[in-house]
Design an enzyme around this catalytic site. Sequence first.
Site, PDB file in Angstrom:
ATOM      1  N   GLU A  83       1.135  46.039  17.240  1.00  0.00           N
ATOM      2  CA  GLU A  83       2.115  47.111  17.438  1.00  0.00           C
ATOM      3  C   GLU A  83       2.822  47.062  18.784  1.00  0.00           C
ATOM      4  OE1 GLU A  83      -1.195  49.695  16.501  1.00  0.00           O
ATOM      5  OE2 GLU A  83       0.156  50.887  15.249  1.00  0.00           O
ATOM      6  N   CYS A  96       6.576  49.310  25.238  1.00  0.00           N
ATOM      7  CA  CYS A  96       5.139  49.110  25.449  1.00  0.00           C
ATOM      8  C   CYS A  96       4.684  47.991  24.535  1.00  0.00           C
ATOM      9  CB  CYS A  96       4.392  50.413  25.144  1.00  0.00           C
ATOM     10  SG  CYS A  96       2.603  50.227  25.273  1.00  0.00           S
ATOM     11  N   CYS A 103      -8.775  45.162  20.427  1.00  0.00           N
ATOM     12  CA  CYS A 103      -9.280  45.122  21.800  1.00  0.00           C
ATOM     13  C   CYS A 103     -10.806  45.080  21.767  1.00  0.00           C
ATOM     14  CB  CYS A 103      -8.817  46.351  22.583  1.00  0.00           C
ATOM     15  SG  CYS A 103      -9.355  46.320  24.316  1.00  0.00           S
ATOM     16  N   CYS A 107     -13.575  51.371  24.733  1.00  0.00           N
ATOM     17  CA  CYS A 107     -13.537  52.669  25.402  1.00  0.00           C
ATOM     18  C   CYS A 107     -13.661  53.778  24.353  1.00  0.00           C
ATOM     19  CB  CYS A 107     -12.233  52.833  26.175  1.00  0.00           C
ATOM     20  SG  CYS A 107     -11.977  51.527  27.382  1.00  0.00           S
ATOM     21  N   CYS A 110     -10.370  55.712  22.712  1.00  0.00           N
ATOM     22  CA  CYS A 110      -9.192  54.921  22.348  1.00  0.00           C
ATOM     23  C   CYS A 110      -9.296  54.387  20.924  1.00  0.00           C
ATOM     24  CB  CYS A 110      -9.049  53.767  23.338  1.00  0.00           C
ATOM     25  SG  CYS A 110      -7.750  52.601  22.910  1.00  0.00           S
ATOM     26  N   CYS A 327      -0.255  56.657  23.900  1.00  0.00           N
ATOM     27  CA  CYS A 327      -1.337  55.909  24.549  1.00  0.00           C
ATOM     28  C   CYS A 327      -2.639  56.083  23.778  1.00  0.00           C
ATOM     29  CB  CYS A 327      -1.599  56.446  25.954  1.00  0.00           C
ATOM     30  SG  CYS A 327      -0.226  56.330  27.057  1.00  0.00           S
TER      31      CYS A 327
HETATM   32  N1  SAH Z   1      -6.327  47.995  27.811  1.00  0.00           N
HETATM   33  C1  SAH Z   1      -5.550  48.405  28.898  1.00  0.00           C
HETATM   34  C2  SAH Z   1      -4.129  48.743  28.523  1.00  0.00           C
HETATM   35  C3  SAH Z   1      -3.937  49.543  27.246  1.00  0.00           C
HETATM   36  S1  SAH Z   1      -4.447  51.192  27.217  1.00  0.00           S
HETATM   37  C4  SAH Z   1      -6.174  49.573  29.614  1.00  0.00           C
HETATM   38  O1  SAH Z   1      -7.088  50.155  29.075  1.00  0.00           O
HETATM   39  O2  SAH Z   1      -5.748  49.851  30.715  1.00  0.00           O
HETATM   40  C5  SAH Z   1      -3.203  52.034  28.176  1.00  0.00           C
HETATM   41  C6  SAH Z   1      -3.686  53.379  28.744  1.00  0.00           C
HETATM   42  O3  SAH Z   1      -3.932  54.322  27.696  1.00  0.00           O
HETATM   43  C7  SAH Z   1      -4.983  53.260  29.535  1.00  0.00           C
HETATM   44  O4  SAH Z   1      -4.826  53.840  30.784  1.00  0.00           O
HETATM   45  C8  SAH Z   1      -5.976  54.040  28.708  1.00  0.00           C
HETATM   46  O5  SAH Z   1      -6.956  54.615  29.524  1.00  0.00           O
HETATM   47  C9  SAH Z   1      -5.091  55.061  28.019  1.00  0.00           C
HETATM   48  N2  SAH Z   1      -5.661  55.620  26.790  1.00  0.00           N
HETATM   49  C10 SAH Z   1      -6.462  55.014  25.903  1.00  0.00           C
HETATM   50  N3  SAH Z   1      -6.780  55.868  24.890  1.00  0.00           N
HETATM   51  C11 SAH Z   1      -6.146  57.019  25.159  1.00  0.00           C
HETATM   52  C12 SAH Z   1      -6.041  58.274  24.469  1.00  0.00           C
HETATM   53  N4  SAH Z   1      -6.669  58.494  23.316  1.00  0.00           N
HETATM   54  N5  SAH Z   1      -5.278  59.249  25.018  1.00  0.00           N
HETATM   55  C13 SAH Z   1      -4.620  59.026  26.181  1.00  0.00           C
HETATM   56  N6  SAH Z   1      -4.652  57.863  26.859  1.00  0.00           N
HETATM   57  C14 SAH Z   1      -5.419  56.872  26.356  1.00  0.00           C
HETATM   58 FE1  SF4 Z   2      -8.991  48.464  25.084  1.00  0.00          FE
HETATM   59 FE2  SF4 Z   2      -8.204  50.953  24.558  1.00  0.00          FE
HETATM   60 FE3  SF4 Z   2     -10.057  50.503  26.446  1.00  0.00          FE
HETATM   61 FE4  SF4 Z   2      -7.513  49.781  26.896  1.00  0.00          FE
HETATM   62  S1  SF4 Z   2      -8.269  51.872  26.607  1.00  0.00           S
HETATM   63  S2  SF4 Z   2      -9.367  48.552  27.285  1.00  0.00           S
HETATM   64  S3  SF4 Z   2      -6.893  49.188  24.813  1.00  0.00           S
HETATM   65  S4  SF4 Z   2     -10.278  50.077  24.241  1.00  0.00           S
END
Ligand code: SAH
Ligand code: SF4
Length: 348
Positions: A83, A96, A103, A107, A110, A327
Amino acid sequence: MDLPELEALLGPAEPKFRARQIYDALYRQRVSDLLQVTNLPKPLRTRLSEEASVGLPSIERHYDSTDGTRRYLFRLADGKTVETVWMPEEARSTVCISTQVGCPVNCGFCLTALLGLERNLTAGEIAGQVLRVAIDRGLEANIDRLNIVMMGQGEPMLNLADVLKATRLLTDPKGMAISPRRITVSTSGIIPKITELGQAEVRPKLAISLNASTQEQREQIMPITRKYKLNDLLDACRAYPLRPWEKLTCEYVLLKGFNDTDADARRVTKLLANLNAKVNLIALNPGPGIPYETPAPERVASFQNIVQRSLPCFVRKPRGLDVYAACGQLSNNQAQDATGAAGLLPLR
Ligand code: SAH
Ligand code: SF4
């Protein structure tokens, strides 16, 4: 492919300027078919189109949000989907892009994490997302109003070589010509790769997903913190060679009742002392299977007020929430209709 790779593709029998013509057609004129490179002699065009193809991702579907955001579901050459999100604004727009399919980092807040890792994207697939969006949106050749954030699916630091090659393609003045000042890469904190990034001659701006105010708290939502400790991450940030015009961005996802208290805000401020940083707060974008809630706007404001006393601190406006484009929502979700009916639908 970069220029030397195109030269190799053409072989020694062709003059070098042919490779430059193809490079210009691909990255400046944005052709999607080698037969369209009409300044090449016909036989060469035919040979090339038999031996190679412009590997742009194809648009499988797109989903338009009520706020103007468009989420693309791209189909890649091997059939996998990934995406990209287009966020238009008055004066500038942001794309973006993803760096991996899924991934591996896991986390807890996410949705992309639920996909697991399928594979890395190639440099062509990373830069190609920008080209495909530029073609779809009819962007002018000079796209200096465009910002790129590498914040889609994937952990960019686990695919650093291709992220850097894509950055060179995106920034080449003879190609897409996007300034490195307009490209930001975000990482969950893969320390050795952050150090490596700092040594690259052409590199995007750096953003760190801080997301917690203590080691223990961060471990709970970002298991990678057991391997790469919060203190070591901040040390790596302090050692990072920021360019004179650059600030480190720290992203902080606010999870209701978990990391969003005033005490957290004060601890964040302390953690970031001695860093030339700004903070981007992101109130959680919810999703099915995510065991956290979004804090109330007053809580977000209170957190911001505290951090703001010491560092620039902004609240990131969610874009495309209704079509799973915001995000942390990228999960190849196909359930949402392209007409963008309001409200979140269950996954798939
Ligand atoms: N993997 C990288 C880049 C992609 S995520 C990273 O984690 O930095 C981009 C941003 O979205 C990150 O700062 C992450 O903490 C945030 N993010 C992930 N899940 C989210 C959610 N459910 N709501 C808001 N931000 C989120
Ligand atoms: Fe991966 Fe989502 Fe964590 Fe970014 S926030 S490292 S995309 S699992």
